[in-house]
Design an enzyme around this catalytic site. Sequence first.
Site, PDB file in Angstrom:
ATOM      1  N   TYR A 128      33.038  40.620  27.441  1.00  0.00           N
ATOM      2  CA  TYR A 128      31.677  41.037  27.143  1.00  0.00           C
ATOM      3  C   TYR A 128      31.475  42.470  27.630  1.00  0.00           C
ATOM      4  O   TYR A 128      31.797  42.792  28.770  1.00  0.00           O
ATOM      5  CB  TYR A 128      30.662  40.117  27.827  1.00  0.00           C
ATOM      6  CG  TYR A 128      29.260  40.395  27.344  1.00  0.00           C
ATOM      7  CD1 TYR A 128      28.754  39.734  26.233  1.00  0.00           C
ATOM      8  CD2 TYR A 128      28.469  41.351  27.961  1.00  0.00           C
ATOM      9  CE1 TYR A 128      27.484  40.011  25.751  1.00  0.00           C
ATOM     10  CE2 TYR A 128      27.197  41.638  27.485  1.00  0.00           C
ATOM     11  CZ  TYR A 128      26.709  40.964  26.378  1.00  0.00           C
ATOM     12  OH  TYR A 128      25.460  41.249  25.895  1.00  0.00           O
ATOM     13  N   GLN A 190      23.951  34.564  23.057  1.00  0.00           N
ATOM     14  CA  GLN A 190      24.555  34.059  21.814  1.00  0.00           C
ATOM     15  C   GLN A 190      26.026  34.468  21.702  1.00  0.00           C
ATOM     16  O   GLN A 190      26.843  33.715  21.159  1.00  0.00           O
ATOM     17  CB  GLN A 190      23.748  34.488  20.576  1.00  0.00           C
ATOM     18  CG  GLN A 190      23.580  35.984  20.332  1.00  0.00           C
ATOM     19  CD  GLN A 190      22.398  36.581  21.086  1.00  0.00           C
ATOM     20  OE1 GLN A 190      21.938  36.048  22.100  1.00  0.00           O
ATOM     21  NE2 GLN A 190      21.911  37.719  20.606  1.00  0.00           N
ATOM     22  N   SER A 236      25.634  44.761  43.697  1.00  0.00           N
ATOM     23  CA  SER A 236      26.760  45.530  44.215  1.00  0.00           C
ATOM     24  C   SER A 236      26.477  46.054  45.625  1.00  0.00           C
ATOM     25  O   SER A 236      25.322  46.154  46.023  1.00  0.00           O
ATOM     26  CB  SER A 236      26.953  46.703  43.249  1.00  0.00           C
ATOM     27  OG  SER A 236      28.255  47.165  43.280  1.00  0.00           O
ATOM     28  N   GLN A 258      26.032  54.054  45.226  1.00  0.00           N
ATOM     29  CA  GLN A 258      25.845  52.610  45.131  1.00  0.00           C
ATOM     30  C   GLN A 258      24.387  52.275  44.861  1.00  0.00           C
ATOM     31  O   GLN A 258      24.065  51.446  44.013  1.00  0.00           O
ATOM     32  CB  GLN A 258      26.296  51.942  46.435  1.00  0.00           C
ATOM     33  CG  GLN A 258      26.463  50.460  46.310  1.00  0.00           C
ATOM     34  CD  GLN A 258      27.486  50.119  45.271  1.00  0.00           C
ATOM     35  OE1 GLN A 258      28.562  50.702  45.219  1.00  0.00           O
ATOM     36  NE2 GLN A 258      27.153  49.199  44.390  1.00  0.00           N
ATOM     37  N   HIS A 261      22.685  52.005  41.321  1.00  0.00           N
ATOM     38  CA  HIS A 261      22.952  50.946  40.333  1.00  0.00           C
ATOM     39  C   HIS A 261      21.693  50.172  39.984  1.00  0.00           C
ATOM     40  O   HIS A 261      21.299  50.094  38.837  1.00  0.00           O
ATOM     41  CB  HIS A 261      24.028  49.978  40.840  1.00  0.00           C
ATOM     42  CG  HIS A 261      25.414  50.456  40.528  1.00  0.00           C
ATOM     43  ND1 HIS A 261      25.869  50.623  39.251  1.00  0.00           N
ATOM     44  CD2 HIS A 261      26.445  50.792  41.336  1.00  0.00           C
ATOM     45  CE1 HIS A 261      27.125  51.060  39.273  1.00  0.00           C
ATOM     46  NE2 HIS A 261      27.502  51.173  40.528  1.00  0.00           N
ATOM     47  N   GLU A 326      31.789  44.482  49.085  1.00  0.00           N
ATOM     48  CA  GLU A 326      32.540  44.692  47.837  1.00  0.00           C
ATOM     49  C   GLU A 326      33.377  45.977  47.958  1.00  0.00           C
ATOM     50  O   GLU A 326      34.579  45.969  47.721  1.00  0.00           O
ATOM     51  CB  GLU A 326      31.514  44.816  46.703  1.00  0.00           C
ATOM     52  CG  GLU A 326      32.112  45.026  45.337  1.00  0.00           C
ATOM     53  CD  GLU A 326      31.028  45.332  44.307  1.00  0.00           C
ATOM     54  OE1 GLU A 326      29.873  45.623  44.706  1.00  0.00           O
ATOM     55  OE2 GLU A 326      31.344  45.301  43.103  1.00  0.00           O
ATOM     56  N   HIS A 327      32.717  47.069  48.324  1.00  0.00           N
ATOM     57  CA  HIS A 327      33.407  48.349  48.519  1.00  0.00           C
ATOM     58  C   HIS A 327      33.325  48.737  49.984  1.00  0.00           C
ATOM     59  O   HIS A 327      32.237  48.742  50.555  1.00  0.00           O
ATOM     60  CB  HIS A 327      32.728  49.469  47.724  1.00  0.00           C
ATOM     61  CG  HIS A 327      32.548  49.161  46.270  1.00  0.00           C
ATOM     62  ND1 HIS A 327      31.367  48.664  45.753  1.00  0.00           N
ATOM     63  CD2 HIS A 327      33.392  49.291  45.215  1.00  0.00           C
ATOM     64  CE1 HIS A 327      31.499  48.500  44.445  1.00  0.00           C
ATOM     65  NE2 HIS A 327      32.715  48.866  44.086  1.00  0.00           N
ATOM     66  N   ASP A 360      36.088  53.482  40.874  1.00  0.00           N
ATOM     67  CA  ASP A 360      35.264  52.977  39.775  1.00  0.00           C
ATOM     68  C   ASP A 360      35.813  53.417  38.424  1.00  0.00           C
ATOM     69  O   ASP A 360      35.706  52.708  37.438  1.00  0.00           O
ATOM     70  CB  ASP A 360      33.823  53.513  39.899  1.00  0.00           C
ATOM     71  CG  ASP A 360      33.062  52.854  41.030  1.00  0.00           C
ATOM     72  OD1 ASP A 360      33.497  51.785  41.489  1.00  0.00           O
ATOM     73  OD2 ASP A 360      32.033  53.412  41.453  1.00  0.00           O
ATOM     74  N   GLU A 414      48.226   3.268  49.558  1.00  0.00           N
ATOM     75  CA  GLU A 414      46.970   3.759  48.987  1.00  0.00           C
ATOM     76  C   GLU A 414      46.331   2.734  48.059  1.00  0.00           C
ATOM     77  O   GLU A 414      45.327   3.018  47.406  1.00  0.00           O
ATOM     78  CB  GLU A 414      47.210   5.094  48.254  1.00  0.00           C
ATOM     79  CG  GLU A 414      47.680   6.186  49.201  1.00  0.00           C
ATOM     80  CD  GLU A 414      47.589   7.605  48.634  1.00  0.00           C
ATOM     81  OE1 GLU A 414      47.203   7.771  47.458  1.00  0.00           O
ATOM     82  OE2 GLU A 414      47.901   8.550  49.392  1.00  0.00           O
ATOM     83  N   HIS A 419      50.711   2.433  40.142  1.00  0.00           N
ATOM     84  CA  HIS A 419      51.569   3.568  40.483  1.00  0.00           C
ATOM     85  C   HIS A 419      52.905   3.056  41.018  1.00  0.00           C
ATOM     86  O   HIS A 419      53.976   3.504  40.586  1.00  0.00           O
ATOM     87  CB  HIS A 419      50.910   4.456  41.552  1.00  0.00           C
ATOM     88  CG  HIS A 419      49.858   5.381  41.012  1.00  0.00           C
ATOM     89  ND1 HIS A 419      48.688   4.927  40.457  1.00  0.00           N
ATOM     90  CD2 HIS A 419      49.798   6.740  40.945  1.00  0.00           C
ATOM     91  CE1 HIS A 419      47.960   5.973  40.068  1.00  0.00           C
ATOM     92  NE2 HIS A 419      48.612   7.080  40.357  1.00  0.00           N
TER      93      HIS A 419
END
Lengths: 427, 427
Positions: A128, A190, A236, A258, A261, A326-327, A360, A414, A419
């Site tokens: 995506y 969709q 982020s 940062q 964003h 994250e960073h 990035d 068991e 089995h």
Amino acid sequence: MLELIDLRNKNKDFELDNLRDRELKVSKKVLDSVNHIIESVKDKKDTAIKEFTTRFDKVFIEKFEIPQETFKECLEEVEEDFLKALIEAKNNIYNYHKYQKSNGYFMTDKDGVFKGQRVIPLEKVGVYVPGGSASYPSSVLMNVVPAKIAGVSEIIMVTPPTKDGVLNKYVAAAAYIAGVDRVFTVGGAQAIAALAYGTETIPKVDKIVGPGNIYVATAKRLVYGIVDIDMIAGPSEILVIADENANPDYIAGDLLSQAEHDSLSSAILVTTSKKIYDKVCLSIQNQIINSPRKSIIEESLKNYGKAFLCNNLEECIKLSNRIAPEHLEIMTEKPMELLDEVKNAGSVFLGYYTPEAVGDYFGGTNHVLPTNGTSRFFSPLSVDSFIKKSSFLYYSKEALSLHGNKIIELAEKEGLDAHANSIRLRL
Amino acid sequence: MLELIDLRNKNKDFELDNLRDRELKVSKKVLDSVNHIIESVKDKKDTAIKEFTTRFDKVFIEKFEIPQETFKECLEEVEEDFLKALIEAKNNIYNYHKYQKSNGYFMTDKDGVFKGQRVIPLEKVGVYVPGGSASYPSSVLMNVVPAKIAGVSEIIMVTPPTKDGVLNKYVAAAAYIAGVDRVFTVGGAQAIAALAYGTETIPKVDKIVGPGNIYVATAKRLVYGIVDIDMIAGPSEILVIADENANPDYIAGDLLSQAEHDSLSSAILVTTSKKIYDKVCLSIQNQIINSPRKSIIEESLKNYGKAFLCNNLEECIKLSNRIAPEHLEIMTEKPMELLDEVKNAGSVFLGYYTPEAVGDYFGGTNHVLPTNGTSRFFSPLSVDSFIKKSSFLYYSKEALSLHGNKIIELAEKEGLDAHANSIRLRL
């Protein structure tokens, strides 16, 4: 502008709850709407896709697929400097990720036993790519290049149509360079539904990756299990560890990269120097005066901008490990000396001249990273994200008769009678 | 007993929806109850754990932790044959999984660039082991051994207390042998909540693995993101591909070993021989007459037992790839010749003498496998399940000045001004 929390010479602890609680809440309205879209696409397939595209993207599209020649043509339309930079970035990403490709293994045992693990690329993957006013060619490279290296047979990109129903030229150029196989101008929930269930024209895939708005993220969450998804990217964050020699302007610039964003982004400074903190605050104020994204930055810094003062670099790293950013930028004289202590961070940027933006866009490491404290247990997107493993086992008749009774013993303890019986029959 | 679907000489297709739709639906009542338990444990910690244990397990426990000496003592209490088999199984699992341990990598580029990927073990892992009438020592080995190999610092086992508040001796023996660090006799959703959020006595972990009932599974789903979890194990399935030389009693025995798990289990025969089908049906009838789990088996076979007739083995494999079974047995003369065609299967059992039970207990491959068609994109539990990756990147001053303008070009095309500026500041 950055709230200061002084952790020096104190037993003071800092609760991370406020930083963690940044997840976008999905309203009942969004959830219902996404559920309806998914059910409609499952049921009416392409017809539903056309309806939703007309309704949400304000454009009627008869044929969603963009032929490869069309997106190849975009190479001619984009600026030469951009294209050169894009190709070099792609090569860096390729060269960094190619070492992630793993092999299966195989082992033999006495008496005719062999076993092993195969590594099999996913067959079809959907990527995506968000549309809207901005376009994200870098995101195309980061998601597609590792999938190509993994050996995915078919990479299908979906992206919302522009107002005239075509493809953003920068995104198209990136798709061509990265090696996308098919492109459809479908966006939103969709598009996710189409990739999860398949329509007459859009193939069903095994995994969906790539960022998107709250509708896209919610749709991905709902189809998880029908297909695999990458992580749901949260807001982020960056954490900068700086010693007293770090340049405050650089630190401020990176924190802002940062914060721009969105208003849920978090920018955190962890330093041993109060002087650095003061200078960074000043520099932030100077830098944002003319920023086109000033209001986003101010809101993000107000809510989730923090600065911590620690006694030494070791304490800085410990705090960073708790936050699990994250960073992580380590702006110190000898950053490599600290790397071993870093346990939780999606990607680490070392030294004074490696701002996050290098990673990035260009350096080659992946920019799809675990957010919001999940680097404690999640990993960056990699070639491994596009493969699956499958084990195999062979026992000879001799091996089974040698070991069969032990297997029966374990199965019976068991209480799984059938089995045990499946072995007994063969002895 | 096995519904027959003849796919020979026809363009007949088979819809997999019925087989796929086996997920246990979580009722609103269960969801509300689990939500309440999680919130209570988050809030009242050990006090809540004690209350829920008294209410659900009918036993009041003051101290949940079982000291290592206590579970070591269980080694003396279990039968010698069992212990021997258990240790050999553990060694097989260890030897198979040790090859999964991966290393990071490192690469250098011109002008003082270096970058790489580190592999870091998760720090703390929680293993849920179900209690109740049966006990599952094999599950302890399968979950704990890969975590040990990964290098997890602390493995915490939780399991419901028995009626007298102690530990099942077989489970305790397996925990000791596998190398569990700490054991708590807490079960249900409250155990999952404790591991996700931590209490005064039970540590917060980074990942929770292990099977459980609907309350445990729902709790795991709800805490996902706060911690990592293994897959939510769905109902189990086996698919047996058999040629005309396969022994119908073996096939029947193996199908039953799956069907005995629960009424949602699916057992599927795919064969080129109608004769084999007829004989397998007969053998199933004979074998279940005296089975202690007859009623479960009958219900599971009635709902999800199927047999498919195909023209040749290639078609059998293709159908199996569509179904993407958790367990695939290839009972043919030369099973290795078909392995390359197998694209979707959690674990593959090759030949006439490798019933699934070999892998469930003893062979060394993992028995925690992707269920319900998810082997299209998920993998068996492995050492990789207990590590995370983290990338790092270093650019020298020279490297940044050489490449900085390209990074600015890419950032500007995406409209991320502060990203571009963080580079510009340094040039």
